[in-house]
Design an enzyme around this catalytic site. Sequence first.
Site, mmCIF file in Angstrom:
data_model
loop_
_atom_site.group_PDB
_atom_site.id
_atom_site.type_symbol
_atom_site.label_atom_id
_atom_site.label_comp_id
_atom_site.label_asym_id
_atom_site.label_seq_id
_atom_site.Cartn_x
_atom_site.Cartn_y
_atom_site.Cartn_z
ATOM 1 N N GLU A 60 0.816 -1.219 0.000
ATOM 2 C CA GLU A 60 0.000 0.000 0.000
ATOM 3 C C GLU A 60 0.846 1.264 0.000
ATOM 4 O O GLU A 60 0.526 2.235 -0.698
ATOM 5 C CB GLU A 60 -0.960 0.018 1.197
ATOM 6 N N HIS A 129 -9.061 -5.219 11.637
ATOM 7 C CA HIS A 129 -9.851 -5.114 10.393
ATOM 8 C C HIS A 129 -11.196 -4.439 10.613
ATOM 9 O O HIS A 129 -12.074 -4.539 9.763
ATOM 10 C CB HIS A 129 -10.091 -6.506 9.794
#
Lengths: 325, 223
Positions: A60, A129
């Site tokens: 990322e 998450h």
Amino acid sequence: MAVLQLREAIRRAMVEEMHRDPAVFLMGEEVAEYDGAYKVSQGMLKTFGPRRVVDTPIAENGFFGLGVGAAMAGLRPIVEVMTWNFSLVAYDQVINNAAKIVQMTGGQYRVPIVFRGPNGAAENLGSQHSQALESIYAHFPGLKVVSTATPRDAYGLLKSAIRDDDPVVFMESELFYSFKGEVEDEEFTLPIGVADLKRDGGDVLVVTWNKAVHTALGVAEALGREGIGVAVLDLRTIRPLDEAALYAHAARIGRVVVVQEGFPFAGVGAEIAARVQEACFDSLDAPVLRVTNRDVNMPYAGNLEKLAMPSAERIEAAIRAVLSR
Amino acid sequence: MHMASIERNLFGGYGIVGGHVPLGAGAALAFQYRGEDRVSLTFFGDGAANQGAFFEALALAQLWRLPAVFVCENNLYAMGTSIERSSFLTDLSARADGVGMRRWSFDAYDVRAVHDEVGKAVAHARTGAGPVLVEARCYRYRGHSASDPGKYRALDEIEDYKRTKDCLMRAEGQLREAGCTDAELKELHESVEAEVADAVAFADASPEPDAAVLYDFTFAGAA
């Protein structure tokens, strides 16, 4: 009028914008051959080919930054992040680069990029998450932050985000990708920075966004049967904040509850509460209350996760609390 | 930081060490996407060669054969930390090996070598064969910043570089060999000094910005 899932509405916006402008392309993990981790980009590789629908490795920090550089060089990247949780390893690229380049170059360079993906908890995804991260992006000047969970709003706002000349953080919801709603057949855009009164009512104003809108509307419906009028203002855009709509409805109704996913400390709800009391103090009949995630990292166990989230029960209790003043 | 020129394709200076390396690769991605005959050059120091953003940019640039050249100016000190104390491998071009990228090092005390070696790297990247990482071995005489007295290295070391390797001294020797006269060299020195003095005078004479521009350039378009 078509009935589309949230994922289909997002896909329609991307496909239309990629047909409209050859500088728009999609990049991210599993967006191409896998057809999207949540099938948002399903079929797009077939339509546009691997030059414009680009699978990335799990990097990322790297591909967010490549997107920013490509945007400076004239492209309009849509960078999909599999969940906003993963953006934390690329936070530097968004904050120190994307948000600051226009200012640091005296307006010479622009960064027309959209970072988009699901935000917030789904179910039993665990601590790393399940985070709702609006506040840490809305904190910074130079970024626009959209967070929405209805197909029509996502479609219209994503098209505006892709056409915007500045970086846009676009937050969706994994739990609502299959949620269906009506979207007009003809093409349209919705302006960034304009809230939407999803339901009106005269007793309490609930200010919220993204999937908490759906929870709040359920509570409003139930309380309406008791004769309590609950208005639900869907901000849709966190930044720029639609202060005009927020203050008008807050002043008119006089009692305000902010419902947000995400942690309470220095959250978006805190900012809204502060601003509403600054702007509307004389019109308020009760302190502004917040319903947020509990101030705890998300447990894995389903029962504890429910306790940690802003539930319908807690929203209802907050509404009753502001009404009791 | 805060220095860029779109008309000269200067993408700006960045204050997060290594954080800008992906931007250079991203510019190369745009060139490749549009089928342009252009190459991006990204400059950074030895300190940046330990940052994750640097590694990820290299990995993506090589994976996609981007027309990019990465120039690591290894001046042996990342602020006050020497290369031996910050990296097991002191040939930083070797960072490219893990991603399979073409790489080499060269002595950057020779301005002609810099021109030739970077030229070779650009030519390679331009063919579409993929990016290149070059390590330009150099040295800095002063502190890392205005507030750095540079006490982490011996004065002898600095003087030795100045005496034996100085790139301007070498360039002067090369110009003499090529037939430059004393008068021409004197004129060159004076013209460069005058250009720098003019720039300093321009900066000193320029007014502070007007308060009205405080919020300018937060956004390129409408806020």
